[in-house]
Design an enzyme around this catalytic site. Structure first.
Site, short mmCIF file in Angstrom:
data_model
loop_
_atom_site.label_atom_id
_atom_site.label_comp_id
_atom_site.label_asym_id
_atom_site.label_seq_id
_atom_site.Cartn_x
_atom_site.Cartn_y
_atom_site.Cartn_z
N ARG A 153 7.89 -0.21 -5.14
CA ARG A 153 8.30 -1.51 -5.70
C ARG A 153 8.70 -1.37 -7.16
O ARG A 153 9.70 -1.94 -7.61
CB ARG A 153 7.15 -2.52 -5.59
CG ARG A 153 7.00 -3.15 -4.22
CD ARG A 153 5.83 -4.11 -4.20
NE ARG A 153 4.56 -3.44 -4.39
CZ ARG A 153 3.49 -4.00 -4.96
NH1 ARG A 153 3.57 -5.23 -5.45
NH2 ARG A 153 2.36 -3.33 -5.06
N ASP A 166 8.78 -7.66 -4.65
CA ASP A 166 9.23 -7.66 -3.26
C ASP A 166 9.53 -9.10 -2.84
O ASP A 166 9.58 -10.01 -3.68
CB ASP A 166 8.19 -7.01 -2.34
CG ASP A 166 6.80 -7.65 -2.44
OD1 ASP A 166 6.72 -8.88 -2.65
OD2 ASP A 166 5.80 -6.93 -2.32
N ASP A 213 1.05 -1.51 1.78
CA ASP A 213 1.11 -2.95 1.52
C ASP A 213 1.39 -3.75 2.79
O ASP A 213 2.13 -3.28 3.67
CB ASP A 213 2.23 -3.26 0.52
CG ASP A 213 1.87 -2.83 -0.89
OD1 ASP A 213 0.70 -2.53 -1.15
OD2 ASP A 213 2.79 -2.80 -1.74
N TYR A 261 9.66 7.41 2.06
CA TYR A 261 9.92 6.01 2.39
C TYR A 261 11.41 5.76 2.55
O TYR A 261 12.23 6.37 1.84
CB TYR A 261 9.42 5.08 1.27
CG TYR A 261 7.95 5.15 0.97
CD1 TYR A 261 7.07 4.25 1.56
CD2 TYR A 261 7.44 6.09 0.08
CE1 TYR A 261 5.71 4.29 1.27
CE2 TYR A 261 6.09 6.14 -0.21
CZ TYR A 261 5.23 5.24 0.38
OH TYR A 261 3.88 5.28 0.09
#
Length: 308
Positions: free
Chosen positions: A183, A92, A50, A78
């Site tokens: 997310r 987000d 993203d 991550y």
């Protein structure tokens, strides 16, 4: 009369660029800029990251593009910061605030709930994603104010570690299977904690065997002398580090590159019987020839072959 500038001829490069993608740049734009800086003829990325996210984006050039699916299918790791107490339309910082709630949690409570997400879980893909419906990505529907029903998908959280908790910020390290939306994971943790949440930061640090530690930023790549930029490319087999290795003598290597199946036992080639997928090299010069499957009775079945 002004003459048109002569276009530089693109170069056939083979290898992998480990790019440290900056925030705000799409994966496709990062690919275009990298391809231009390297003057490469053929390139592709290994799954989108993203614009909101930063970190490791492996870019494949030339023959390496034949193996992009291996990185698409690989586990990812991550580091993320979950902002508890605030829900947004996108999950987000780029979305609008939907709800704000007080956060009254201890570190022990946050860790206990987070631990429940380890293992196989169900996730509903977000509307703000590149998944397609009737040929259009979901984010286009979302921008038009349309919400579509989405079927939950099974994903696997291999590891989830709380790095820090300074309310309302919950810092996590997550290793997960392909198709996992961090997310959505952050939002689901916020829901389970009863306060809602969105991601404050997201940084990818690992894709399969590839690590952010060996990456380069676009500005650093641009700062290199043009003739030195290709030195940052890793060899094609860097993405195949987990595959067992088979070496073939010249004649078998030639037959392999013609797509022929080879009886390893009959030919006296050493291999691991339950190897499954393997990377294959020519014994004489240790050149990568491609990948293959070791089938029953020691039959080596070519899969993806390297040209040249």
């Amino acid at each position: 009369m002004a003459s048109n500038p002569i276009k530089k001829k693109r170069v056939a490069l083979d290898g992998i660029l480990l790019l440290d993608k900056p925030v705000g740049l799409s994966s496709n734009d990062a690919l275009i800029q990298s391809k231009r800086l390297l003057n490469a003829a053929k390139a592709g990325h290994t799954g989108t990251l993203d614009p909101f996210a930063t970190g490791l984006l492996p870019l494949c050039f030339g023959e390496a593009t034949k193996f992009t699916q291996d990185l698409l299918d690989a586990d990812k790791t991550y580091d993320t910061v979950v902002h508890l107490g605030i829900s947004t339309t996108t999950g987000d910082t780029e979305g609008e605030i939907l709800a704000t709630n007080a956060v009254n949690l201890t570190s022990e409570q946050a860790r206990a709930v987070t631990d429940r997400f380890r293992g196989e879980i169900l996730q509903v893909p977000p509307m703000h994603s590149a998944l397609k419906r009737d040929g259009k990505p979901l984010y286009e529907y979302a921008r038009a104010g349309i919400t579509l029903e989405r079927e939950a998908r099974r994903v696997t959280i291999r590891e989830i570690e709380v790095l820090d908790f300074q309310s309302p910020y919950l810092s996590l390290r997550v290793t997960c299977s392909k198709g996992t939306y961090i997310r959505v994971l952050g939002e689901d943790i916020g829901k389970a904690l009863g306060c809602g949440a969105h991601l404050q930061q997201l940084r990818r640090i690992r894709v399969g065997e590839l690590s952010l530690e060996n990456s380069i930023r676009l500005d650093a790549l641009a700062a290199l002398a043009e003739e030195n930029r290709t030195t940052v490319l890793l060899p094609v087999d860097s993405m195949l580090g987990s595959f067992p290795v088979i070496f073939l003598p010249d004649e078998l290597a030639r037959r392999f590159l013609h797509g022929q199946r080879l009886p390893l036992i009959k030919e006296g080639v050493a291999f691991t019987p339950d190897a499954g997928r393997v990377r294959v090299y020519r014994e004489a010069d240790k050149r990568l020839l491609g990948t293959a499957q070791v089938r029953e009775f020691g039959i080596l079945a070519p899969e993806r072959l390297i040209a040249g």
